[in-house]
Enzyme design. Structure first.
Site, PDB file in Angstrom:
ATOM      1  CB  CYS A  34     -40.638 -58.307 -51.968  1.00 37.46           C
ATOM      2  SG  CYS A  34     -41.375 -59.822 -52.606  1.00 37.46           S
ATOM      3  CB  CYS A 105     -38.603 -63.787 -58.061  1.00 41.93           C
ATOM      4  SG  CYS A 105     -37.840 -62.238 -57.543  1.00 41.93           S
TER       5      CYS A 105
HETATM    6 FE1  FES Z   1     -40.747 -60.170 -54.608  1.00 46.94          FE
HETATM    7 FE2  FES Z   1     -39.559 -60.730 -56.883  1.00 46.94          FE
HETATM    8  S1  FES Z   1     -39.173 -59.034 -55.577  1.00 46.94           S
HETATM    9  S2  FES Z   1     -40.911 -61.975 -55.767  1.00 46.94           S
END
Ligand code: FES
Length: 151
Positions: A34, A105
């Site tokens: 991400c 996360c």
């Molecule tokens: Fe990357 Fe939450 S979407 S740490």
């Protein structure tokens, strides 16, 4: 699943945000999937190994900010051994839960703390690192941070 009230609280009013000027341990980790990045700076008492103060800087999603905020609250005043024992399940529980897609996360926050502890230990070769530090770092690295599942 919706975000809990506590997640929203930490997201909108994060605790311990920023950089600690007199930090003696820093951990920086990222999730390649991400692109989120988390930096933890801590001041550890060199006599007692107690984390006296801690700050975080997180460039990422709301859940990453909420977990960073709460984990810094959870480790402040703890010894390195106690802080290392906190895992992402503890963080999720403390937050009143996270949606399944956001569990990864919380792993990032656990990884950030472990990285900062490792940095401190690397700077203090005369000290014995908390038991299981290296194993934990390797285990966290082996987790697929996209899904939070072991690879
Ligand atoms: Fe990357 Fe939450 S979407 S740490």
């Amino acid at each position: 699943m919706q975000y809990s009230e506590k997640v929203m609280e930490h997201f909108t009013n994060p605790h311990n945000a920023g950089v600690l000027e007199d930090a003696n341990a820093v951990g920086e980790v990222g999730n390649p999937t991400c692109g989120d990045i988390m930096k933890i700076s801590m001041r550890v008492n060199e006599d007692t190994d107690i984390i006296e103060d801690v700050r975080f800087q997180t460039f990422g999603c709301g859940a990453a900010i909420a977990v960073s905020s709460i984990i810094t609250d959870m480790i402040k005043g703890k010894t390195l051994v106690e802080a290392l024992a906190i895992d992402n399940d503890d963080v999720v529980e403390e937050l009143g839960g996270l949606p399944a897609l956001k569990i990864h996360c919380s792993v990032l926050a656990e990884e950030g703390i472990a990285a900062a502890i490792k940095d401190y230990c690397d700077k203090h070769p005369e000290k014995t690192p908390p038991e299981g530090l290296q194993e934990k770092i390797e285990h966290l690295r082996s987790i697929d941070l996209h899904t939070g599942e072991d690879e």
